[in-house]
Design an enzyme around this catalytic site. Structure first.
Site, PDB file in Angstrom:
ATOM      1  N   GLY A   7       0.844  -1.207   0.000  1.00  0.00           N
ATOM      2  CA  GLY A   7       0.000   0.000   0.000  1.00  0.00           C
ATOM      3  C   GLY A   7       0.872   1.248   0.000  1.00  0.00           C
ATOM      4  O   GLY A   7       2.073   1.187  -0.292  1.00  0.00           O
ATOM      5  N   LEU A   8       0.281   2.370   0.365  1.00  0.00           N
ATOM      6  CA  LEU A   8       1.023   3.636   0.324  1.00  0.00           C
ATOM      7  C   LEU A   8       2.274   3.593   1.195  1.00  0.00           C
ATOM      8  O   LEU A   8       3.358   3.986   0.760  1.00  0.00           O
ATOM      9  CB  LEU A   8       0.121   4.778   0.786  1.00  0.00           C
ATOM     10  CG  LEU A   8      -0.791   5.379  -0.280  1.00  0.00           C
ATOM     11  CD1 LEU A   8      -1.774   6.358   0.352  1.00  0.00           C
ATOM     12  CD2 LEU A   8       0.037   6.075  -1.360  1.00  0.00           C
ATOM     13  N   ALA A   9       2.124   3.101   2.431  1.00  0.00           N
ATOM     14  CA  ALA A   9       3.264   3.118   3.349  1.00  0.00           C
ATOM     15  C   ALA A   9       4.393   2.227   2.833  1.00  0.00           C
ATOM     16  O   ALA A   9       5.549   2.639   2.755  1.00  0.00           O
ATOM     17  CB  ALA A   9       2.823   2.658   4.741  1.00  0.00           C
ATOM     18  N   HIS A  33      -5.719  -1.361   0.071  1.00  0.00           N
ATOM     19  CA  HIS A  33      -6.824  -0.622   0.696  1.00  0.00           C
ATOM     20  C   HIS A  33      -6.562   0.887   0.751  1.00  0.00           C
ATOM     21  O   HIS A  33      -7.490   1.669   0.908  1.00  0.00           O
ATOM     22  CB  HIS A  33      -7.105  -1.176   2.092  1.00  0.00           C
ATOM     23  CG  HIS A  33      -8.351  -0.636   2.701  1.00  0.00           C
ATOM     24  ND1 HIS A  33      -9.554  -0.618   2.025  1.00  0.00           N
ATOM     25  CD2 HIS A  33      -8.598  -0.058   3.898  1.00  0.00           C
ATOM     26  CE1 HIS A  33     -10.475  -0.056   2.795  1.00  0.00           C
ATOM     27  NE2 HIS A  33      -9.919   0.298   3.935  1.00  0.00           N
ATOM     28  N   GLY A  92     -11.635  10.828   1.224  1.00  0.00           N
ATOM     29  CA  GLY A  92     -11.763  12.257   1.526  1.00  0.00           C
ATOM     30  C   GLY A  92     -10.524  13.093   1.402  1.00  0.00           C
ATOM     31  O   GLY A  92     -10.549  14.177   0.832  1.00  0.00           O
ATOM     32  N   GLY A  93      -9.377  12.616   1.902  1.00  0.00           N
ATOM     33  CA  GLY A  93      -8.227  13.474   1.754  1.00  0.00           C
ATOM     34  C   GLY A  93      -7.088  13.205   2.704  1.00  0.00           C
ATOM     35  O   GLY A  93      -7.111  12.265   3.493  1.00  0.00           O
ATOM     36  N   HIS A 127     -16.262   4.649  12.102  1.00  0.00           N
ATOM     37  CA  HIS A 127     -16.567   5.796  11.253  1.00  0.00           C
ATOM     38  C   HIS A 127     -18.058   6.059  11.282  1.00  0.00           C
ATOM     39  O   HIS A 127     -18.854   5.134  11.170  1.00  0.00           O
ATOM     40  CB  HIS A 127     -16.095   5.496   9.822  1.00  0.00           C
ATOM     41  CG  HIS A 127     -16.036   6.715   8.958  1.00  0.00           C
ATOM     42  ND1 HIS A 127     -17.160   7.384   8.543  1.00  0.00           N
ATOM     43  CD2 HIS A 127     -14.983   7.403   8.436  1.00  0.00           C
ATOM     44  CE1 HIS A 127     -16.787   8.426   7.797  1.00  0.00           C
ATOM     45  NE2 HIS A 127     -15.482   8.457   7.716  1.00  0.00           N
ATOM     46  N   ARG A 132     -19.620  15.330   5.187  1.00  0.00           N
ATOM     47  CA  ARG A 132     -19.955  16.286   6.250  1.00  0.00           C
ATOM     48  C   ARG A 132     -19.038  17.493   6.189  1.00  0.00           C
ATOM     49  O   ARG A 132     -19.466  18.617   6.437  1.00  0.00           O
ATOM     50  CB  ARG A 132     -19.871  15.594   7.614  1.00  0.00           C
ATOM     51  CG  ARG A 132     -21.055  14.712   7.913  1.00  0.00           C
ATOM     52  CD  ARG A 132     -20.813  13.826   9.132  1.00  0.00           C
ATOM     53  NE  ARG A 132     -19.786  12.835   8.871  1.00  0.00           N
ATOM     54  CZ  ARG A 132     -18.775  12.551   9.695  1.00  0.00           C
ATOM     55  NH1 ARG A 132     -18.657  13.206  10.830  1.00  0.00           N
ATOM     56  NH2 ARG A 132     -17.882  11.644   9.377  1.00  0.00           N
ATOM     57  N   GLU A 177      -0.907   2.115   8.919  1.00  0.00           N
ATOM     58  CA  GLU A 177      -1.933   1.649   9.849  1.00  0.00           C
ATOM     59  C   GLU A 177      -1.478   0.408  10.617  1.00  0.00           C
ATOM     60  O   GLU A 177      -1.930   0.150  11.729  1.00  0.00           O
ATOM     61  CB  GLU A 177      -3.239   1.363   9.102  1.00  0.00           C
ATOM     62  CG  GLU A 177      -4.436   1.160  10.038  1.00  0.00           C
ATOM     63  CD  GLU A 177      -5.737   0.900   9.287  1.00  0.00           C
ATOM     64  OE1 GLU A 177      -5.772   1.102   8.065  1.00  0.00           O
ATOM     65  OE2 GLU A 177      -6.713   0.504   9.938  1.00  0.00           O
ATOM     66  N   SER A 200      -4.749   9.572   8.203  1.00  0.00           N
ATOM     67  CA  SER A 200      -4.237   8.215   7.977  1.00  0.00           C
ATOM     68  C   SER A 200      -3.429   8.118   6.684  1.00  0.00           C
ATOM     69  O   SER A 200      -2.292   7.657   6.713  1.00  0.00           O
ATOM     70  CB  SER A 200      -5.368   7.198   7.966  1.00  0.00           C
ATOM     71  OG  SER A 200      -6.224   7.443   6.894  1.00  0.00           O
TER      72      SER A 200
END
Lengths: 662, 243, 248
Positions: A14-16, A43, A49-50, A257, A273, A394, A410
């Site tokens: 993943g990203l990490a 994942h 969202g960002g 969440h 939101r 994570e 995250s």
């Protein structure tokens, strides 16, 4: 026996993991990434969202900087975070995002002039500065003072991951797909890689490395409903745990969440939101202002999730055959906004609910989402107890999230931790400490042990059905280790999980006996491990007699700094144990830049530690004195809690912002 | 930066295939319309014929112009076919894979391509025959001469088959050209594509109807006209000597 | 919702084959599953694995239509299984793995390898030797609309549906397909990538590239992310023709 040697073995694409791989490669070390799925399917891609980074480009982000980001993060963590780590993180987040911009992420940009936005259910006009035009923009997220969450529509994780994976292609990183690490190779407190199973042909391969990094994400799938991808089964944590040496931190810190769709539990981003969406009950009534008059829908995630659950318990939930739920209303944002900035949400609503979110309300309820806990590491990402084993993202408890993570922190953590840990690993590799001192026979014994375990599973007769055990574990976690926790439920959970663990040793792989690609075999050994992970979580929750962040005890509603300002550390030193060993790591108030205080939600119920007052006074005195001397914010910060010397030299520079350090 | 030499052939082939296709499609849509002047009257068709033989420019007719036209079209036709054939399935395996794909997908645009391949293949033969006759006997065009060919030289069925092939091939081709090059693409490309597709289908239907009616008319003339008396149509208004 | 209708019994025909089993040949196997509310093929396949045949191989990751893992042929058409609601299908459903990709077993295919080769071949990353990355400085500016346009093309999830839906690539597997062309369009649009048109021509200016496309538009019609593939391939074609005319 097939053995592959490399400098750095990275488990998880993943990203990490990818960021670590490109980082060590840049420093001249070889890296192999093991991944269950093609990296672009990790994942990380589901982060919508960002990413938080205090760029302060947009009008609503003006005045933002590392200090504000730091303070939001610490408050969000309910003072459970490691403040030095949080400082390192907030300092590097702008660098990480700029790096990603350079590598091709099409961040959404500031458009000069007026634009309409919905804030607190009202349409307001925001005017963006001329000089900010074309810089990276940001949206509002829960628990933050400023609009700080940078995004690409609502596909942020996707575009970050794609840029990152493409960068890995460019750097010619070895990526070994569909390989699952099943045990760590280690000797005398030093990790030398892992035994991995090829999920396509069943072959076992020993990857021998000087440094090993676990970046496998969270363990959400120990719950029956989770927003997590189905591969987020905590196998990284289990690897560390089963080594018997590495430790896990705060496994009970689980985030729920507020807005996952009912019943399937797919996430709709906090951006809903953040951009102005509202939570409504069965009467269409907006209830959040009654509970949290200040932040309303944009209180921290743990707070909103609890308030929603409370409200449903009052009978205000919408009844459905899948249980109660509430409504998320984003119709007020208008179709144009939804189709531009919330497209994934729109697709999800259309495909899984058959509704149009520009017209209809979305049925939502709080759902398991994030694991703050994980492999306990030092600030370098290295395990505190197993040398040469690193972890980030994570999967780790690096501990910048404490007991509750802020939305947008995250994905930000993945790339920041990835770039820092890559440097620390490289430093380690450059030292003589990193020499491989392990015998081939030892490696062989690790492979053989795994082979024997697999053989035993396949030859077992009259055993247990892994699916039955796994479903029961998921139910227990769901019903008894959920948003609100209490002694009775947790006790039952721990006992029953322990029972399941014993039964799991007797798992039989029914019918499907292939040694090659065999989902039944995979499910069998993963179930055994997941139950262990679930136990660390349930036991940690049972023992922690206070409420902190996402860990909320009905029988102990107060945060108790006096007794519980500490991390739960779990390990599994003996494989015959049926319960993890537990110890605690104190969090030192006397070195905190920001001593424990009130988060600002509901009533302050905190039982404060005597040291808090002392430290607060000394912090106040230092700040006052230095301000009088005309010192700037960096000098004041440095006086309170120096962290720069811990950072790799290349990342110590001061971040430029509009009107600051340009 | 040092500029590497790029191989332009693929670009040229692709472009040429499109351009020749476009010319042929425009030609054929005009051709069928001119042909259908027979539906107005024999005289109208005759006027159209002598127009192409240059009567209105030179005051007399030169069927050689038709030969020239036919030759030019033949060249374009051959070039188009030669380039397009590289897209055909070129062995049994490809053929089989494509067939399975089409049957499985049930996808309109892919199936349309099969029509193009088939009609293209048919036109290799009938189209060539037609073009050759036009080159060889350019003067035998006219209300009676053409009708004679349709009925008594048994070209009718062939022309009908050619009509079906050429019309569908041409309009599907035009539609595909628009898609291929993004011609007149709207902001919402799905909408502009749907419009082009509708236009394509409409044109195919119209042209097949008009073409069939013309062919019916030629057949009618062919059956009812007494060719032993007058082989060639004589205008009552225009008087000319054929060369 | 209508009241208590008897649920349908779905007949799920799956094309099965285990390449690791020397005795096995590709064959259809049918499972009967009772339909439930809001059922997707993700739920169906997991139910089959859990209650009927635990050896059934298939791939899901995000199960939310985001990651692109679960592409398969559903009644002959490539699509993402996780977000396919059974209520939108007939009760006889056939599932098969995507053609062209290496088969791991049953519905599980090795798209990762194929896509990685493609990405390496087309060098789908930002090429920029001029600007050194300076992480402390302000990021380079970009027009907001341009960023949105790039993101539009960046939304590709590499699921392989466009590949399976493409007639051209079925016949000629060397063709880069819509997924590859879309990536080139994406980087061409991106001012951070400094490659010249001639360099792009080197990559896709042949029959394996943009000129191989026969505009069958299967890609456009099966893309789960609704990417503007037809339009972008047309754009690339125009650009490549221009490049070939300019370049001497």
């Amino acid at each position: 026996m097939k053995v592959i040697y490399t400098d750095v073995l990275i488990i998880g694409g993943g990203l990490a993991g990818l960021r670590v791989a490109t980082g060590v490669k840049e420093r001249g070390h070889d890296a192999v990434v093991l991944t269950l799925v093609p990296p672009k399917r990790s994942h990380s891609s589901a982060a919508q969202g960002g990413m938080q980074a205090s760029l302060a480009n947009s009008h609503m982000g003006e005045g933002d900087n590392e200090d504000v980001h730091f303070s939001d993060t610490i408050k969000g963590s309910d003072w459970g975070a490691d403040q030095e780590v949080a400082r390192m993180f907030t300092h590097c987040a702008p660098k990480a995002i700029r790096e990603l911009a350079h590598w091709g992420v099409p961040w959404s940009r500031v458009q000069r002039g007026d634009r309409k936005a919905i804030i607190n259910a009202e349409s307001v006009t925001i005017t963006e500065k001329d000089e900010a035009h074309g810089l990276i923009t940001a949206r509002d997220f829960g628990g933050t003072k400023k609009w700080r969450t940078c995004y690409t529509s609502d596909g942020t994780g996707h575009s970050m991951l794609y840029a990152m994976d493409n960068k890995a292609h460019e750097d010619k990183i070895d990526i070994h797909e569909r390989l699952e690490a099943i045990s760590l190779i280690h000797e005398k407190g030093r990790c030398y890689g892992a035994v991995a199973r090829n999920l396509m042909n069943g072959e076992l391969v020993a990857y021998v490395s000087k440094a090993t990094t676990i970046a496998t994400g969270g363990y959400g799938r120990i719950y029956s409903v989770s927003t997590n991808a189905i591969i987020c089964q905590g196998m990284g944590q289990a690897l560390a745990l089963e080594s018997g040496v590495a430790t896990l931190g705060n496994m009970e810190a689980i985030q729920f969440h507020p807005t996952a769709i009912v019943p399937v539990g797919i996430l709709t981003t906090e951006g809903c939101r953040g951009d102005g969406g509202l939570l409504l009950d069965k009467d269409g009534y907006r209830f959040m202002p009654d509970y949290e008059p200040d932040k309303k829908e944009l209180a921290s995630r743990d707070v909103v999730s609890r308030r929603m659950t409370e409200h449903m318990r009052k009978g205000k939930g919408v009844k459905s055959k899948y249980g109660d739920h509430l409504w998320l209303d984003i119709t007020i944002l208008g179709r144009e906004h939804i189709e531009k900035n919330l497209r994934e949400v729109k697709e999800i609503c259309e495909n899984f609910l058959g509704i149009d979110p520009a017209v209809d309300w979305i049925p939502v309820r709080p759902t398991q989402h994030y694991s703050m806990g994980g492999i306990r590491t030092k600030y370098t990402g290295e395990s505190q107890t197993l040398k040469g084993l690193y972890s980030c993202g994570e999967a780790a408890c690096w501990d910048m999230h404490g007991f509750n993570r802020l939305g947008g922190n995250s994905v930000s953590e993945t790339v920041v931790a990835g770039m820092l840990v890559a440097e620390y690993i490289s430093d380690f590799l450059d030292s003589s400490d990193s020499n491989l001192e392990i015998h081939t026979s030892k490696i062989e014994s690790f492979v053989k042990k795994e082979q024997d375990k697999l053989d035993a599973l396949l030859s077992k007769e009259n055993g247990e059905d892994a699916y039955i055990l796994r479903r029961r574990m998921e139910e227990i976690m769901m019903d008894k280790v959920g948003i609100f926790r209490n002694e009775t439920d947790l006790k039952e959970a721990v006992d029953e999980l322990q029972e399941l663990l014993k039964r799991s040793k007797n798992i039989e792989v029914f019918r499907s006996k292939s040694r090659a690609a065999n989902p039944a075999l995979v499910n069998a050994y993963r179930t055994q491990r997941m139950i262990k992970v679930a136990l660390t979580c349930a036991l940690g929750a049972y023992l922690r007699k206070e409420s902190r962040g996402a860990h909320s005890r009905e029988d102990f509603p107060k945060r108790d700094d006096e007794n519980w300002l500490k991390r739960t550390i779990t390990s599994w030193p003996d494989e015959n144990q049926t319960m993890p060993s537990v110890s605690y790591e104190e969090i030192n108030i006397s070195t905190m830049e920001m001593p424990p205080g009130f988060r600002g939600y509901g009533k302050d119920l905190t039982k404060h530690h005597p040291m808090t007052k002392v430290r607060q006074d000394s912090v106040d005195a230092v700040v006052e004195k230095l301000k009088a001397e005309g010192k700037d914010r960096f000098e004041i910060q440095d006086a309170l809690m120096p962290f720069m010397d811990k950072l790799p030299k290349k990342y110590r520079g001061i971040n430029a912002r509009l009107g600051e350090n340009i | 930066m040092k500029q590497k030499k790029i191989d332009k052939t693929p670009a040229r082939l692709d472009f040429t295939q499109s351009v020749t296709g476009l010319i042929l499609a425009i030609f054929i849509s005009a051709h069928i319309l001119f042909e259908s002047s027979i539906l107005i009257s024999n005289e109208a068709m005759y006027k159209v014929t002598i127009m192409f033989e240059g009567y209105y420019f030179f005051g007399e007719t030169y069927p050689g112009i038709i030969t020239f036209f036919a030759a030019a079209i033949s060249v374009i036709f051959v070039v188009h076919a030669a380039i397009a054939v590289r897209k055909f399935p070129n062995n049994y395996k490809q053929h089989k894979v494509m067939r399975e794909h089409v049957l499985r997908m049930k996808h309109e645009d892919t199936s349309l391509w099969i029509i193009q391949i088939t009609t293209g293949f048919i036109m290799f033969f009938i189209g060539s025959v037609h073009l050759y006759i036009m080159m060889a006997e350019p003067s035998n065009i006219g209300p009676f001469a053409s009708s004679f060919r349709v009925v008594h030289e048994h070209m009718g069925p062939l022309y009908f088959l050619l009509l079906l092939s050429v019309v569908s091939h041409a309009f599907i081709g035009l539609y595909r050209l628009a898609m291929k090059w993004g011609f007149m693409e709207g902001k919402n490309t799905k909408v502009s594509r749907a419009r082009f597709k509708f236009l394509m289908k409409t044109m195919i239907v119209i042209y097949i109807i008009v073409g069939s009616l013309s062919l019916a008319q030629y057949t009618y003339i062919g059956l009812t006209h007494d060719f032993s008396e007058v082989k060639k149509y004589k205008s009552k208004i225009i008087d000319l000597r054929a060369h | 919702m209508s009241k208590e209708k008897t649920p349908r019994i779905l007949k799920i025909g799956i094309l099965r084959f285990d390449p690791h089993d020397p005795e096995d040949v590709p064959h259809m196997e049918t499972f009967e599953i009772e339909e439930s509310d809001g059922m997707t093929l993700y739920i169906v396949l997991n139910e089959i694995r859990e209650h009927h045949d635990n050896s059934l191989k298939f791939d899901f990751v995000c199960r939310a239509g985001i990651c692109g893992s679960c592409s398969m042929l559903v009644n002959g058409r490539p699509t993402l299984a996780c977000r396919t609601l059974t209520s939108k299908l007939d009760e006889n459903i056939t599932l098969a793995p995507l053609p062209l990709f290496e088969l791991i077993g049953d519905l599980s295919i090795y798209t990762g390898k194929w896509m990685r080769n493609l990405n390496e071949h087309l060098e789908t990353w930002i090429h920029d030797k001029e600007n050194e990355l300076e992480v402390d400085k302000l990021e380079e500016k970009m027009e907001p609309e341009l960023a949105d346009e790039i993101y539009e093309l960046d939304r590709c999830v590499e699921c392989g549906c466009c590949v399976a839906g493409c007639g051209t690539i079925q016949m000629r597997p060397e063709f880069v397909g819509a997924v590859g062309l879309n990536k080139i369009a994406r980087y061409h649009l991106d001012p951070r990538d400094k490659r010249t048109n001639a360099e792009y021509y080197e990559l896709i200016g042949d029959e394996d590239g943009v000129f191989g496309c026969m505009t069958l538009l299967g890609c456009e019609d099966v893309c789960p992310k609704d990417l503007p593939l037809q339009s972008k391939i047309a754009y690339l074609r125009r650009m490549m023709i221009k490049t070939s005319m300019k370049n001497n």
